[in-house]
Design an enzyme around this catalytic site. Sequence first.
Site, mmCIF file in Angstrom:
data_model
loop_
_atom_site.group_PDB
_atom_site.id
_atom_site.type_symbol
_atom_site.label_atom_id
_atom_site.label_comp_id
_atom_site.label_asym_id
_atom_site.label_seq_id
_atom_site.Cartn_x
_atom_site.Cartn_y
_atom_site.Cartn_z
ATOM 1 N N HIS A 1 16.855 33.169 8.738
ATOM 2 C CA HIS A 1 15.938 33.774 9.564
ATOM 3 C C HIS A 1 16.090 33.188 11.215
ATOM 4 C CE1 HIS A 1 13.190 34.352 5.815
ATOM 5 N NE2 HIS A 1 13.890 35.503 6.052
ATOM 6 N N TYR B 1 7.254 23.412 8.745
ATOM 7 C CA TYR B 1 8.323 23.676 9.925
ATOM 8 C C TYR B 1 7.191 23.743 11.014
ATOM 9 C CZ TYR B 1 10.679 27.035 7.027
ATOM 10 O OH TYR B 1 11.529 27.740 5.942
ATOM 11 N N ASN C 1 4.166 25.948 10.403
ATOM 12 C CA ASN C 1 4.067 26.626 9.105
ATOM 13 C C ASN C 1 4.362 25.804 7.872
ATOM 14 O OD1 ASN C 1 3.699 28.978 10.893
ATOM 15 N ND2 ASN C 1 5.729 29.395 10.873
ATOM 16 N N LYS D 1 13.566 24.396 15.664
ATOM 17 C CA LYS D 1 12.566 24.164 14.620
ATOM 18 C C LYS D 1 12.961 22.821 14.088
ATOM 19 C CE LYS D 1 13.076 28.884 12.362
ATOM 20 N NZ LYS D 1 14.077 29.236 13.174
ATOM 21 N N ARG E 1 0.882 -1.231 0.056
ATOM 22 C CA ARG E 1 -0.068 -0.211 0.037
ATOM 23 C C ARG E 1 0.972 1.341 -0.019
ATOM 24 N NH1 ARG E 1 -2.729 -0.921 5.352
ATOM 25 N NH2 ARG E 1 -0.942 -1.473 5.673
ATOM 26 N N ARG F 1 15.463 31.884 0.482
ATOM 27 C CA ARG F 1 14.547 32.123 1.885
ATOM 28 C C ARG F 1 15.465 32.261 3.056
ATOM 29 N NH1 ARG F 1 8.631 32.406 1.021
ATOM 30 N NH2 ARG F 1 8.111 31.261 -0.833
ATOM 31 N N GLN G 1 3.805 26.194 16.984
ATOM 32 C CA GLN G 1 3.251 26.702 15.666
ATOM 33 C C GLN G 1 3.748 25.857 14.545
ATOM 34 O OE1 GLN G 1 3.461 30.862 15.122
ATOM 35 N NE2 GLN G 1 4.087 30.784 13.242
ATOM 36 N N ASP H 1 15.142 39.880 2.628
ATOM 37 C CA ASP H 1 16.108 39.079 2.725
ATOM 38 C C ASP H 1 17.588 39.158 2.117
ATOM 39 O OD1 ASP H 1 14.549 37.493 4.267
ATOM 40 O OD2 ASP H 1 14.322 35.813 2.746
#
Length: 181
Positions: A62, A132, A48, A72, A23, A59, A46, A168
């Site tokens: 940060h 994330y 995201n 994270k 499967r 990106r 959180q 950025d």
Amino acid sequence: MNFTPLPLTGAFRIDLERRGDNRGSFARMFCREEFGRLGLNAVWSQCNVSHSVRKGTLRGLHFQRPPKADAKLVKCMAGAVFDAIVDLRAGSDTFGRWTFQTLSAENGEMIYIPAGVAHGFQTLTDNAELLYFHSHSYSPECEGGLLFSDPDIGITWPLEVASISDRDRDLPPLAEVEPIS
């Protein structure tokens, strides 16, 4: 899950243990007990998702400062990315150093990024999507960033930058970023 330490203290590559049959497959992406045994964050505030349309999109880099400095857990759900992290922790033996992982939907790997470490990525495919998990909710007054092209860090991004935000592109170099306590 198999946790492999990365060159930056407290950062790990996480390989999922897939169980499969005709499967498809099943794998645990998170287990509070396993993360806790390694002293890693085991509570997420959180979650995201980031979708990038074009191959070569960059990106980052940060991070969030205390009191919202966040760990994270990042997984690529579609496509592939070159995922880079830079240690900004005050007093760290690896301060200012970077490492990377290639994350893809195909390899299923994840990266655990401790608080105080900047994160950024470049897409290696069109339509790349990252999931994330953050240990703290986003807080604009605590957000920070680091210039992706800072020669003092020397990240070797694999592709020419096809797309990057003005924000950025204008982030400060490492010499202008206060270490994170």
